[in-house]
Design a protein around this motif. Structure first.
Motif, PDB file in Angstrom:
ATOM      1  N   SER A  91       0.842  -1.208   0.000  1.00  0.00           N
ATOM      2  CA  SER A  91       0.000   0.000   0.000  1.00  0.00           C
ATOM      3  C   SER A  91       0.874   1.254   0.000  1.00  0.00           C
ATOM      4  O   SER A  91       0.529   2.255  -0.627  1.00  0.00           O
ATOM      5  CB  SER A  91      -0.968   0.012   1.183  1.00  0.00           C
ATOM      6  OG  SER A  91      -0.294   0.272   2.389  1.00  0.00           O
ATOM      7  N   LEU A  92       2.025   1.165   0.677  1.00  0.00           N
ATOM      8  CA  LEU A  92       2.944   2.302   0.649  1.00  0.00           C
ATOM      9  C   LEU A  92       3.450   2.516  -0.783  1.00  0.00           C
ATOM     10  O   LEU A  92       3.485   3.640  -1.291  1.00  0.00           O
ATOM     11  CB  LEU A  92       4.127   2.053   1.605  1.00  0.00           C
ATOM     12  CG  LEU A  92       5.242   3.095   1.590  1.00  0.00           C
ATOM     13  CD1 LEU A  92       4.729   4.468   1.971  1.00  0.00           C
ATOM     14  CD2 LEU A  92       6.378   2.683   2.515  1.00  0.00           C
ATOM     15  N   ASP A 121       0.191   7.247   2.095  1.00  0.00           N
ATOM     16  CA  ASP A 121      -0.359   5.896   2.314  1.00  0.00           C
ATOM     17  C   ASP A 121      -1.344   6.004   3.485  1.00  0.00           C
ATOM     18  O   ASP A 121      -1.036   5.617   4.609  1.00  0.00           O
ATOM     19  CB  ASP A 121       0.811   4.959   2.637  1.00  0.00           C
ATOM     20  CG  ASP A 121       0.372   3.544   2.974  1.00  0.00           C
ATOM     21  OD1 ASP A 121      -0.746   3.148   2.580  1.00  0.00           O
ATOM     22  OD2 ASP A 121       1.155   2.834   3.636  1.00  0.00           O
ATOM     23  N   ASP A 126      -1.453  -6.206   0.079  1.00  0.00           N
ATOM     24  CA  ASP A 126      -1.556  -5.451   1.327  1.00  0.00           C
ATOM     25  C   ASP A 126      -2.860  -4.658   1.215  1.00  0.00           C
ATOM     26  O   ASP A 126      -2.914  -3.633   0.542  1.00  0.00           O
ATOM     27  CB  ASP A 126      -0.330  -4.528   1.415  1.00  0.00           C
ATOM     28  CG  ASP A 126      -0.452  -3.479   2.495  1.00  0.00           C
ATOM     29  OD1 ASP A 126      -1.387  -3.556   3.315  1.00  0.00           O
ATOM     30  OD2 ASP A 126       0.410  -2.578   2.510  1.00  0.00           O
ATOM     31  N   LYS A 185      -6.590   4.611   7.624  1.00  0.00           N
ATOM     32  CA  LYS A 185      -5.373   4.358   8.373  1.00  0.00           C
ATOM     33  C   LYS A 185      -4.247   5.317   7.974  1.00  0.00           C
ATOM     34  O   LYS A 185      -4.361   6.013   6.971  1.00  0.00           O
ATOM     35  CB  LYS A 185      -4.945   2.911   8.152  1.00  0.00           C
ATOM     36  CG  LYS A 185      -4.674   2.575   6.681  1.00  0.00           C
ATOM     37  CD  LYS A 185      -3.263   2.303   6.442  1.00  0.00           C
ATOM     38  CE  LYS A 185      -2.596   2.843   5.248  1.00  0.00           C
ATOM     39  NZ  LYS A 185      -1.451   2.031   4.820  1.00  0.00           N
ATOM     40  N   ARG A 217      -3.118  -8.879  10.238  1.00  0.00           N
ATOM     41  CA  ARG A 217      -1.944  -8.076  10.628  1.00  0.00           C
ATOM     42  C   ARG A 217      -2.239  -7.336  11.930  1.00  0.00           C
ATOM     43  O   ARG A 217      -3.203  -6.570  12.000  1.00  0.00           O
ATOM     44  CB  ARG A 217      -1.619  -7.112   9.485  1.00  0.00           C
ATOM     45  CG  ARG A 217      -0.646  -6.021   9.851  1.00  0.00           C
ATOM     46  CD  ARG A 217      -0.133  -5.371   8.591  1.00  0.00           C
ATOM     47  NE  ARG A 217       0.374  -4.051   8.797  1.00  0.00           N
ATOM     48  CZ  ARG A 217       0.869  -3.293   7.833  1.00  0.00           C
ATOM     49  NH1 ARG A 217       0.906  -3.744   6.588  1.00  0.00           N
ATOM     50  NH2 ARG A 217       1.303  -2.080   8.086  1.00  0.00           N
TER      51      ARG A 217
HETATM   52 MG    MG Z   1       0.707  -1.006   3.790  1.00  0.00          MG
END
Ligand code: MG
Ligand code: SPV
Length: 292
Positions: free
Chosen positions: A46-47, A57, A84, A119, A158
Protein backbone atom coordinates in the motif's frame (compact mmCIF):
# COMPACT_ATOMS: atom_id res chain seq x y z
CA UNK A 1 -16.86 -18.06 -11.57
CA UNK A 2 -13.85 -20.39 -11.51
CA UNK A 3 -10.88 -19.05 -9.66
CA UNK A 4 -7.65 -19.79 -11.47
CA UNK A 5 -5.23 -17.83 -9.34
CA UNK A 6 -1.94 -18.63 -7.78
CA UNK A 7 -3.20 -19.35 -4.26
CA UNK A 8 -2.44 -23.10 -4.58
CA UNK A 9 1.12 -22.24 -5.69
CA UNK A 10 1.62 -20.08 -2.64
CA UNK A 11 0.30 -22.83 -0.35
CA UNK A 12 2.52 -25.38 -2.06
CA UNK A 13 5.57 -23.14 -1.65
CA UNK A 14 4.70 -22.71 2.02
CA UNK A 15 4.52 -26.44 2.52
CA UNK A 16 7.84 -27.01 0.73
CA UNK A 17 9.96 -24.25 2.26
CA UNK A 18 10.78 -23.20 5.78
CA UNK A 19 10.70 -19.50 4.93
CA UNK A 20 9.18 -17.67 1.97
CA UNK A 21 10.67 -14.33 1.03
CA UNK A 22 8.42 -11.70 -0.53
CA UNK A 23 9.35 -8.24 -1.80
CA UNK A 24 7.19 -5.12 -1.96
CA UNK A 25 6.29 -3.67 -5.35
CA UNK A 26 4.63 -0.41 -6.35
CA UNK A 27 3.80 -1.45 -9.90
CA UNK A 28 4.09 -4.19 -12.50
CA UNK A 29 7.63 -3.26 -13.51
CA UNK A 30 8.82 -3.61 -9.90
CA UNK A 31 7.03 -6.97 -9.75
CA UNK A 32 8.82 -8.20 -12.90
CA UNK A 33 12.18 -7.12 -11.58
CA UNK A 34 11.49 -8.86 -8.26
CA UNK A 35 10.50 -12.06 -10.06
CA UNK A 36 13.69 -11.92 -12.16
CA UNK A 37 15.69 -11.72 -8.91
CA UNK A 38 14.02 -15.01 -7.93
CA UNK A 39 12.09 -14.05 -4.83
CA UNK A 40 9.14 -16.18 -3.79
CA UNK A 41 6.23 -13.77 -3.94
CA UNK A 42 5.28 -10.16 -4.50
CA UNK A 43 3.86 -7.93 -1.78
CA UNK A 44 1.59 -5.41 -3.46
CA UNK A 45 2.50 -2.69 -1.00
CA UNK A 46 0.00 0.00 0.00
CA UNK A 47 2.94 2.30 0.65
CA UNK A 48 4.35 1.50 -2.78
CA UNK A 49 1.11 1.79 -4.73
CA UNK A 50 0.23 5.05 -2.94
CA UNK A 51 3.75 6.31 -3.64
CA UNK A 52 3.27 5.50 -7.32
CA UNK A 53 0.44 8.06 -7.25
CA UNK A 54 2.64 10.35 -5.09
CA UNK A 55 -0.03 10.49 -2.40
CA UNK A 56 0.20 9.52 1.29
CA UNK A 57 -0.36 5.90 2.31
CA UNK A 58 -3.44 6.93 4.28
CA UNK A 59 -6.41 5.11 2.65
CA UNK A 60 -6.59 7.89 0.05
CA UNK A 61 -6.64 5.90 -3.15
CA UNK A 62 -9.54 3.55 -3.69
CA UNK A 63 -9.86 -0.21 -3.51
CA UNK A 64 -10.26 -0.23 -7.31
CA UNK A 65 -6.92 1.50 -7.72
CA UNK A 66 -5.22 -1.05 -5.45
CA UNK A 67 -6.99 -3.82 -7.33
CA UNK A 68 -5.82 -2.51 -10.69
CA UNK A 69 -2.25 -2.21 -9.40
CA UNK A 70 -2.26 -5.79 -8.07
CA UNK A 71 -3.89 -7.10 -11.22
CA UNK A 72 -1.26 -5.43 -13.40
CA UNK A 73 1.49 -6.99 -11.27
CA UNK A 74 -0.15 -10.39 -11.39
CA UNK A 75 -0.42 -10.29 -15.16
CA UNK A 76 3.34 -10.03 -15.68
CA UNK A 77 4.71 -12.50 -13.13
CA UNK A 78 4.32 -16.21 -12.47
CA UNK A 79 4.99 -15.95 -8.74
CA UNK A 80 2.07 -15.26 -6.37
CA UNK A 81 0.93 -11.81 -5.31
CA UNK A 82 -0.02 -11.11 -1.71
CA UNK A 83 -2.03 -7.92 -1.48
CA UNK A 84 -1.56 -5.45 1.33
CA UNK A 85 -5.24 -4.55 1.71
CA UNK A 86 -4.76 -2.04 4.56
CA UNK A 87 -7.80 -2.22 6.85
CA UNK A 88 -9.91 -3.96 4.21
CA UNK A 89 -11.09 -0.60 2.79
CA UNK A 90 -13.89 -0.09 5.31
CA UNK A 91 -15.91 -2.53 7.37
CA UNK A 92 -16.59 -6.25 6.86
CA UNK A 93 -18.84 -5.45 3.87
CA UNK A 94 -15.88 -3.83 2.15
CA UNK A 95 -13.71 -6.83 3.03
CA UNK A 96 -16.24 -9.21 1.45
CA UNK A 97 -16.30 -7.20 -1.76
CA UNK A 98 -12.50 -6.85 -1.80
CA UNK A 99 -11.85 -10.58 -1.28
CA UNK A 100 -14.25 -11.40 -4.11
CA UNK A 101 -12.55 -9.01 -6.54
CA UNK A 102 -8.94 -9.71 -5.58
CA UNK A 103 -9.49 -13.45 -5.68
CA UNK A 104 -11.18 -13.20 -9.07
CA UNK A 105 -8.14 -11.21 -10.25
CA UNK A 106 -5.94 -14.21 -9.41
CA UNK A 107 -4.37 -12.75 -6.28
CA UNK A 108 -3.05 -15.47 -3.94
CA UNK A 109 -3.63 -13.85 -0.59
CA UNK A 110 -4.49 -10.73 1.31
CA UNK A 111 -3.26 -9.05 4.46
CA UNK A 112 -5.73 -7.02 6.50
CA UNK A 113 -4.59 -4.88 9.44
CA UNK A 114 -6.44 -4.17 12.67
CA UNK A 115 -6.38 -0.38 12.46
CA UNK A 116 -9.31 1.98 12.02
CA UNK A 117 -10.19 3.18 8.54
CA UNK A 118 -8.77 5.50 7.29
CA UNK A 119 -5.37 4.36 8.37
CA UNK A 120 -1.96 6.00 8.42
CA UNK A 121 1.22 4.22 7.36
CA UNK A 122 2.62 2.23 10.28
CA UNK A 123 6.10 3.75 9.98
CA UNK A 124 4.92 7.38 9.91
CA UNK A 125 6.39 9.31 12.83
CA UNK A 126 3.47 10.76 14.77
CA UNK A 127 0.97 8.93 12.56
CA UNK A 128 -2.60 8.12 13.67
CA UNK A 129 -2.16 4.54 14.85
CA UNK A 130 -5.73 3.88 16.03
CA UNK A 131 -6.62 0.26 16.58
CA UNK A 132 -9.99 -1.20 15.60
CA UNK A 133 -12.02 -3.02 18.26
CA UNK A 134 -10.91 -6.65 18.45
CA UNK A 135 -14.38 -8.07 17.72
CA UNK A 136 -14.88 -5.79 14.77
CA UNK A 137 -11.58 -6.89 13.25
CA UNK A 138 -12.19 -10.56 14.02
CA UNK A 139 -15.45 -10.10 12.06
CA UNK A 140 -13.44 -8.87 9.07
CA UNK A 141 -11.23 -11.97 9.21
CA UNK A 142 -14.28 -14.27 9.43
CA UNK A 143 -15.86 -12.37 6.55
CA UNK A 144 -12.74 -12.82 4.42
CA UNK A 145 -12.51 -16.54 5.18
CA UNK A 146 -16.21 -17.09 4.50
CA UNK A 147 -15.99 -15.21 1.20
CA UNK A 148 -12.93 -16.80 -0.42
CA UNK A 149 -13.81 -19.37 -3.07
CA UNK A 150 -10.51 -21.22 -3.21
CA UNK A 151 -9.60 -22.91 0.07
CA UNK A 152 -6.00 -21.91 -0.69
CA UNK A 153 -6.56 -18.14 -0.69
CA UNK A 154 -4.37 -16.92 2.17
CA UNK A 155 -5.84 -14.49 4.69
CA UNK A 156 -3.19 -12.80 6.80
CA UNK A 157 -4.33 -10.93 9.91
CA UNK A 158 -1.94 -8.08 10.63
CA UNK A 159 -1.58 -7.04 14.24
CA UNK A 160 -0.76 -3.36 14.79
CA UNK A 161 -0.76 -3.33 18.60
CA UNK A 162 3.03 -2.87 18.81
CA UNK A 163 2.88 -0.11 16.20
CA UNK A 164 0.16 1.63 18.24
CA UNK A 165 2.13 1.22 21.47
CA UNK A 166 -0.48 -0.99 23.16
CA UNK A 167 2.11 -3.50 24.36
CA UNK A 168 3.09 -7.13 24.01
CA UNK A 169 0.12 -8.56 25.93
CA UNK A 170 -2.37 -6.80 23.68
CA UNK A 171 -0.46 -7.91 20.56
CA UNK A 172 -0.45 -11.55 21.67
CA UNK A 173 -4.09 -11.61 22.72
CA UNK A 174 -5.24 -9.92 19.51
CA UNK A 175 -3.22 -12.36 17.42
CA UNK A 176 -4.80 -15.30 19.25
CA UNK A 177 -8.29 -13.86 18.66
CA UNK A 178 -7.62 -13.50 14.95
CA UNK A 179 -6.44 -17.11 14.78
CA UNK A 180 -9.77 -18.14 16.36
CA UNK A 181 -11.50 -16.06 13.68
CA UNK A 182 -9.76 -18.13 10.99
CA UNK A 183 -6.62 -16.22 10.03
CA UNK A 184 -4.15 -18.37 8.09
CA UNK A 185 -1.14 -16.34 9.24
CA UNK A 186 -0.41 -13.53 11.67
CA UNK A 187 1.64 -10.59 10.44
CA UNK A 188 3.11 -9.01 13.53
CA UNK A 189 4.35 -5.53 12.67
CA UNK A 190 6.85 -3.43 14.58
CA UNK A 191 8.51 -0.08 13.96
CA UNK A 192 11.11 -0.58 16.65
CA UNK A 193 14.69 0.12 15.60
CA UNK A 194 15.70 -3.05 17.40
CA UNK A 195 14.47 -6.56 16.74
CA UNK A 196 14.03 -7.27 20.47
CA UNK A 197 10.28 -6.52 20.42
CA UNK A 198 9.61 -8.85 17.49
CA UNK A 199 11.85 -11.58 18.87
CA UNK A 200 9.94 -11.36 22.18
CA UNK A 201 6.65 -11.75 20.33
CA UNK A 202 7.90 -14.70 18.30
CA UNK A 203 9.23 -16.46 21.39
CA UNK A 204 5.95 -15.91 23.27
CA UNK A 205 3.78 -17.07 20.34
CA UNK A 206 2.41 -20.49 21.20
CA UNK A 207 -0.12 -21.13 18.40
CA UNK A 208 0.63 -23.27 15.37
CA UNK A 209 -0.48 -20.47 13.05
CA UNK A 210 2.59 -19.18 11.16
CA UNK A 211 3.96 -15.68 11.59
CA UNK A 212 4.88 -13.11 8.96
CA UNK A 213 7.54 -10.42 9.60
CA UNK A 214 8.31 -7.13 7.86
CA UNK A 215 11.82 -6.24 8.99
CA UNK A 216 12.05 -2.67 7.71
CA UNK A 217 13.18 -0.85 10.85
CA UNK A 218 15.09 -3.80 12.31
CA UNK A 219 17.23 -5.02 9.38
CA UNK A 220 19.56 -6.81 11.81
CA UNK A 221 16.98 -9.61 11.90
CA UNK A 222 18.28 -11.52 8.88
CA UNK A 223 16.67 -14.56 7.31
CA UNK A 224 19.18 -16.77 9.07
CA UNK A 225 18.18 -15.37 12.46
CA UNK A 226 14.48 -15.57 11.58
CA UNK A 227 14.87 -19.22 10.64
CA UNK A 228 16.58 -19.95 13.92
CA UNK A 229 13.57 -18.49 15.78
CA UNK A 230 11.17 -20.88 14.05
CA UNK A 231 7.42 -20.11 13.80
CA UNK A 232 7.98 -17.47 11.09
CA UNK A 233 7.11 -18.72 7.60
CA UNK A 234 7.18 -15.49 5.60
CA UNK A 235 9.38 -12.45 5.54
CA UNK A 236 8.55 -9.36 3.51
CA UNK A 237 11.02 -6.71 2.36
CA UNK A 238 8.18 -4.27 1.88
CA UNK A 239 9.68 -1.08 0.48
CA UNK A 240 13.41 -1.41 -0.23
CA UNK A 241 13.00 -1.77 -4.01
CA UNK A 242 11.04 1.39 -4.65
CA UNK A 243 13.03 3.36 -2.07
CA UNK A 244 16.17 2.39 -3.97
CA UNK A 245 14.51 3.48 -7.22
CA UNK A 246 13.59 6.90 -5.78
CA UNK A 247 17.18 7.45 -4.65
CA UNK A 248 18.58 6.45 -8.04
CA UNK A 249 16.09 8.73 -9.83
CA UNK A 250 16.92 11.71 -7.65
CA UNK A 251 20.64 11.17 -8.02
CA UNK A 252 20.58 10.93 -11.80
CA UNK A 253 18.37 14.01 -12.05
CA UNK A 254 20.87 15.97 -9.95
CA UNK A 255 23.72 14.78 -12.14
CA UNK A 256 21.93 15.71 -15.39
CA UNK A 257 21.14 19.12 -13.98
CA UNK A 258 24.74 19.62 -12.88
CA UNK A 259 26.34 18.33 -16.09
CA UNK A 260 23.72 20.11 -18.24
CA UNK A 261 23.49 17.01 -20.39
CA UNK A 262 23.26 13.25 -20.14
CA UNK A 263 26.86 12.59 -21.23
CA UNK A 264 28.00 11.59 -17.71
CA UNK A 265 25.24 9.20 -16.66
CA UNK A 266 25.42 6.25 -19.06
CA UNK A 267 26.72 3.77 -16.48
CA UNK A 268 24.00 4.67 -13.98
CA UNK A 269 21.13 3.44 -16.12
CA UNK A 270 19.81 0.09 -17.23
CA UNK A 271 20.37 -0.23 -20.98
CA UNK A 272 17.24 0.37 -23.06
CA UNK A 273 17.62 -3.25 -24.25
CA UNK A 274 17.17 -4.45 -20.67
CA UNK A 275 14.03 -2.36 -20.30
CA UNK A 276 12.70 -3.93 -23.48
CA UNK A 277 13.39 -7.38 -22.03
CA UNK A 278 11.57 -6.52 -18.81
CA UNK A 279 8.63 -5.33 -20.91
CA UNK A 280 8.46 -8.66 -22.72
CA UNK A 281 9.52 -7.38 -26.13
CA UNK A 282 11.35 -10.64 -27.09
CA UNK A 283 8.12 -12.58 -26.55
CA UNK A 284 6.16 -10.05 -28.57
CA UNK A 285 8.63 -10.45 -31.45
CA UNK A 286 8.17 -14.24 -31.36
CA UNK A 287 4.41 -13.72 -31.54
CA UNK A 288 4.91 -11.41 -34.50
CA UNK A 289 6.81 -14.11 -36.37
CA UNK A 290 3.96 -16.48 -35.80
CA UNK A 291 0.95 -14.24 -36.29
CA UNK A 292 1.74 -11.06 -38.23
MG1 MG B 1 0.71 -1.01 3.79
C1 SPV C 1 3.37 -1.53 3.11
O1 SPV C 1 4.34 -1.93 2.46
O2 SPV C 1 2.51 -0.78 2.65
C2 SPV C 1 3.19 -1.95 4.51
C3 SPV C 1 4.36 -2.15 5.36
O3 SPV C 1 2.07 -2.01 4.94
S1 SPV C 1 4.61 -0.63 6.19
O4 SPV C 1 4.87 0.39 5.23
O5 SPV C 1 5.71 -0.86 7.10
O6 SPV C 1 3.40 -0.32 6.97
Amino acid sequence: MTISGKAPNLRRLMSERDLLVGVGARDALDARIIQCAEFDFIWSSSLGVSASYAVPDASLISMSQYLEAARSMNEVVDIPIVVDADTGYGNANNVIYAVKLFEEAGIAGMSIEDKKFPKDNSLLAGGRQELAAVDEFAGKIRAAKDTQKSPDFLVIARVEALIAGWGMGEALSRAARYVEAGADCILIHSKSQSSDEIVEFVKAWDCKTPLVLVPTTYPDLTEEKILSLGKVRMVIYANQVFRAAVKAEEEILMEIKKARGTHTVADRMAPVKHLFELQGVPKMKEQEKKYL
